[in-house]
Design an enzyme around this catalytic site. Structure first.
Site, PDB file in Angstrom:
ATOM      1  N   GLU A 163      34.887  17.582  -0.029  1.00 18.17           N
ATOM      2  CA  GLU A 163      35.380  17.792   1.302  1.00 18.17           C
ATOM      3  C   GLU A 163      35.649  16.348   1.771  1.00 18.17           C
ATOM      4  O   GLU A 163      34.740  15.656   2.121  1.00 18.17           O
ATOM      5  CB  GLU A 163      34.473  18.571   2.114  1.00 18.17           C
ATOM      6  CG  GLU A 163      35.165  19.363   3.117  1.00 18.17           C
ATOM      7  CD  GLU A 163      35.066  18.581   4.550  1.00 18.17           C
ATOM      8  OE1 GLU A 163      35.847  17.911   4.755  1.00 18.17           O
ATOM      9  OE2 GLU A 163      34.195  18.700   5.252  1.00 18.17           O
ATOM     10  N   GLU A 202      43.405   8.331   9.158  1.00 15.50           N
ATOM     11  CA  GLU A 202      42.274   9.071   9.928  1.00 15.50           C
ATOM     12  C   GLU A 202      41.656   8.017  11.111  1.00 15.50           C
ATOM     13  O   GLU A 202      41.259   7.332  10.653  1.00 15.50           O
ATOM     14  CB  GLU A 202      41.211   9.544   8.966  1.00 15.50           C
ATOM     15  CG  GLU A 202      40.401  10.682   9.720  1.00 15.50           C
ATOM     16  CD  GLU A 202      39.509  11.090   8.322  1.00 15.50           C
ATOM     17  OE1 GLU A 202      39.036  10.490   7.567  1.00 15.50           O
ATOM     18  OE2 GLU A 202      39.300  12.420   8.470  1.00 15.50           O
ATOM     19  N   CYS A 254      36.562  15.243  10.252  1.00  9.79           N
ATOM     20  CA  CYS A 254      37.818  15.363   9.443  1.00  9.79           C
ATOM     21  C   CYS A 254      38.638  16.326   9.910  1.00  9.79           C
ATOM     22  O   CYS A 254      39.781  16.242   9.105  1.00  9.79           O
ATOM     23  CB  CYS A 254      37.241  15.215   7.829  1.00  9.79           C
ATOM     24  SG  CYS A 254      36.301  16.519   7.566  1.00  9.79           S
ATOM     25  N   LYS A 284      21.390  13.532  -0.821  1.00  4.44           N
ATOM     26  CA  LYS A 284      21.439  12.104  -0.248  1.00  4.44           C
ATOM     27  C   LYS A 284      22.121  12.192   1.259  1.00  4.44           C
ATOM     28  O   LYS A 284      23.228  12.166   1.263  1.00  4.44           O
ATOM     29  CB  LYS A 284      22.059  11.183  -1.076  1.00  4.44           C
ATOM     30  CG  LYS A 284      21.706   9.840  -0.671  1.00  4.44           C
ATOM     31  CD  LYS A 284      22.940   8.747  -0.996  1.00  4.44           C
ATOM     32  CE  LYS A 284      23.792   8.421   0.028  1.00  4.44           C
ATOM     33  NZ  LYS A 284      23.397   8.032   1.236  1.00  4.44           N
ATOM     34  N   PRO A 285      21.407  12.077   2.359  1.00  5.19           N
ATOM     35  CA  PRO A 285      22.025  11.967   3.659  1.00  5.19           C
ATOM     36  C   PRO A 285      22.497  10.618   3.828  1.00  5.19           C
ATOM     37  O   PRO A 285      22.222   9.703   3.397  1.00  5.19           O
ATOM     38  CB  PRO A 285      20.982  12.572   4.504  1.00  5.19           C
ATOM     39  CG  PRO A 285      19.641  12.213   3.906  1.00  5.19           C
ATOM     40  CD  PRO A 285      19.798  12.094   2.352  1.00  5.19           C
ATOM     41  N   ALA A 286      23.403  10.483   4.670  1.00  4.27           N
ATOM     42  CA  ALA A 286      23.926   9.250   5.127  1.00  4.27           C
ATOM     43  C   ALA A 286      22.958   8.350   5.741  1.00  4.27           C
ATOM     44  O   ALA A 286      21.916   8.979   6.426  1.00  4.27           O
ATOM     45  CB  ALA A 286      25.129   9.212   6.087  1.00  4.27           C
ATOM     46  N   SER A 287      22.679   7.089   5.442  1.00  2.65           N
ATOM     47  CA  SER A 287      21.824   6.197   5.820  1.00  2.65           C
ATOM     48  C   SER A 287      21.810   5.983   7.270  1.00  2.65           C
ATOM     49  O   SER A 287      20.464   5.721   7.835  1.00  2.65           O
ATOM     50  CB  SER A 287      21.875   4.864   5.306  1.00  2.65           C
ATOM     51  OG  SER A 287      22.099   4.821   3.986  1.00  2.65           O
ATOM     52  N   TRP A 290      27.413  11.261   8.101  1.00  4.00           N
ATOM     53  CA  TRP A 290      26.724  11.253   9.348  1.00  4.00           C
ATOM     54  C   TRP A 290      27.121  11.937  10.615  1.00  4.00           C
ATOM     55  O   TRP A 290      26.495  12.090  11.470  1.00  4.00           O
ATOM     56  CB  TRP A 290      26.743   9.530   9.834  1.00  4.00           C
ATOM     57  CG  TRP A 290      28.019   9.092   9.689  1.00  4.00           C
ATOM     58  CD1 TRP A 290      28.691   8.273   8.539  1.00  4.00           C
ATOM     59  CD2 TRP A 290      29.103   8.942  10.542  1.00  4.00           C
ATOM     60  NE1 TRP A 290      29.992   7.812   9.041  1.00  4.00           N
ATOM     61  CE2 TRP A 290      30.140   8.247  10.219  1.00  4.00           C
ATOM     62  CE3 TRP A 290      29.302   9.544  11.923  1.00  4.00           C
ATOM     63  CZ2 TRP A 290      31.181   8.093  10.690  1.00  4.00           C
ATOM     64  CZ3 TRP A 290      30.311   9.405  12.419  1.00  4.00           C
ATOM     65  CH2 TRP A 290      31.585   8.665  12.149  1.00  4.00           C
TER      66      TRP A 290
HETATM   67  C1  SIN Z   1      33.739  17.503   8.778  1.00  7.68           C
HETATM   68  O1  SIN Z   1      33.903  16.829   9.643  1.00  7.68           O
HETATM   69  O2  SIN Z   1      33.438  16.982   7.713  1.00  7.68           O
HETATM   70  C2  SIN Z   1      33.297  18.856   9.027  1.00  7.68           C
HETATM   71  C3  SIN Z   1      33.759  19.601  10.269  1.00  7.68           C
HETATM   72  C4  SIN Z   1      33.503  20.855  10.432  1.00  7.68           C
HETATM   73  O3  SIN Z   1      32.614  21.412   9.635  1.00  7.68           O
HETATM   74  O4  SIN Z   1      33.962  21.577  11.507  1.00  7.68           O
END
Ligand code: SIN
Length: 485
Positions: A255, A386, A289, A180-183, A156
């Protein structure tokens, strides 16, 4: 939601080129995280719809893989053009469902569309090899062929770009897809599928189902027609998907989560370091991330850096991302905000000091104040987990060796950053960090031309760049004998 073209606001599943309801008519609310209002009701699909989407992708593969690369490239290019022509509407849909500011959303649409443009170009350069053979009467040739039907599961936080990064690389060599995108954020995926339809990308090449996460995931991972699964999301879910894919031995690209260190050395340009920190840490309200998660600052510059960072971050304006002047939006939902606040509270309970912010904003609900903590140690959760929120935990260190050891003291290995000018140090630290992506005097490392991906429990595979295509092809070796007979 004000849109120039309201027909981009799709709420049904996209299967075999048709917009369809869920079999049992079920629907799911999509909520604007800034206002708490329901902005759409989407088709809540499950296993049966997913199975049909997979079968549609399998059928479409027969034709799609046979088309000349240039034809696929031209279709991808048309799709890219449509994305850019509709950038404003796509950005408005994205902000409404995800919460990031409109200017960040516009940036994400460009970032996302760039993957389609890049892979449109790369489609024509999918070269194989001719290898010197072991005997005169033989020739060895390697060709690259599409993996087949690919399942794409996306998060998302970047509802547009995380999907295009997978779709561009999958479609270019001739794979077809079930996504499948996030709900929480399916509308961006539906909107780009509608643009793919208008670009004349054939029915079945892209299918999108959202709804019952468990049932859709179960079908995507167990169905033998699906040859590969690509996922962006948490390490916890990634591990589960890898295990589910084991039964049918699917290829995977993962990822996953990160715990990015951002190291500021004594010889850094401090103003540049502060700007790079902000670009990395507070992008998407800290929900990426690759966001700086722990900020390690060397003794000699610690206090001055903290002062400059606090001065800059105190200028942020929190609010609804569509409002003029707002520089940071809400988090995706209240439980995300609860989690971030609990990380702050735990750190403060163990002795960290609040330099700025410190908890939920007076706007309430999903809004967390941009926060800076000092005196953070490796015993605190904020150092280990995280954060996925707008919190900068400052950790003081003394030596280069100590900084590298602290930075690598995590099961994650996605992105790391450091600021320094000494060339010897730059090489030593870059080589010592166990991460797939290193930003040096730079907080923005994502673009379509460079390989994105991690080491350790941050996943496997690379997305974007020339390496991104490798994830979607099989190398087939042809041994041709009888040449001199
Ligand atoms: C992510 O947070 O999964 C990707 C971030 C990005 O593409 O820079």
């Amino acid at each position: 939601m004000e849109l120039n073209d309201r027909t981009l606001l799709k709420t049904q599943a996209f299967i075999a080129g048709q917009w369809v309801d869920a079999d049992n008519g079920d629907s799911l609310d999509v909520i604007n995280p800034a206002t708490g209002t329901v902005i759409a009701k989407i088709a809540k699909c499950a296993g049966a719809e997913t199975r049909r989407a997979i079968e549609a992708a399998e059928k479409a593969q027969l034709d799609w893989r046979k088309r000349p690369a240039k034809e696929r490239a031209n279709l991808l290019r048309t799709w890219f053009n449509l994305m850019m022509e509709n950038q404003e509407d796509l950005a408005r849909i994205l902000t409404a469902e995800q919460g990031k500011t409109l200017s960040e959303a516009r940036g994400e649409i460009t970032y996302g569309a760039n993957f389609i443009e890049w892979f449109a170009e790369e489609a024509k350069r999918l070269y194989g090899d001719v290898i010197p053979p072991p005997a005169d009467d033989r020739r060895i040739v390697c060709v690259k062929q599409p993996v087949g039907v690919v399942a794409c599961i996306t998060p998302w936080n970047f509802p547009n770009a995380m999907l295009t990064r997978k779709l561009g690389a999958a479609l270019a060599p001739g794979c077809t897809t079930v996504c499948k995108p996030a709900s929480a954020t399916p509308l961006s995926a539906f909107a780009i599928a509608e643009l793919a339809r208008r670009a004349a990308i054939p029915a079945g090449v892209i299918n999108i189902v959202a709804g019952h996460t468990g049932a859709i995931g179960e079908e995507l991972t167990s169905n033998p027609i699906v040859r590969k699964l690509t996922f962006t999301g948490s390490t916890k879910v990634g591990k589960k998907l890898i295990a589910q894919c084991a039964e049918t031995v699917k290829r995977t690209s993962m990822e996953l989560g990160g715990n990015a260190p951002f190291i500021v050395f004594d010889d850094a340009d401090l103003k540049g370091a502060v700007q790079a920190t902000i670009n990395s840490k507070y992008r998407n309200a800290g929900q990426t991330c690759v966001c700086a998660n722990r900020i390690l600052v060397q003794d000699g510059v610690h206090d001055e850096y903290a002062r400059l960072l606090a001065e800059a971050v105190s200028e942020f304006r929190l609010g609804n991302g569509v409002e003029e002047g707002v520089t940071m939006g809400p988090l995706i939902d209240e439980s995300a905000a609860d989690n971030v606040c609990s990380l702050i509270d735990e750190a403060v309970g163990r002795g960290a000091r609040v330099v700025l912010g410190g908890g939920r904003s007076e706007l309430g609900g999903t809004f967390v104040e941009p926060t800076i903590l000092s005196g953070v140690t490796d015993k605190m959760r904020v150092f280990r987990e995280e954060i996925f929120g707008p919190v900068s935990p400052l950790v003081r260190f003394h030596t280069e060796e100590e900084a590298i050891a602290l930075a690598n003291d995590t099961e994650f290995g996605l992105a790391a950053y450091f600021c320094a000018r000494d060339i010897g140090r730059v090489w030593r630290v870059a080589e010592g960090l166990e991460y797939g992506i290193i930003g040096i005097n730079e907080g923005v490392i994502s673009n379509e031309m460079a390989p994105f991906g991690g080491m350790k429990q941050s996943g496997n595979g690379r997305e974007g760049s020339k390496y991104g295509l490798d994830e979607y092809v099989e190398i087939k070796y042809l041994c041709i004998g009888g040449i001199d007979r």
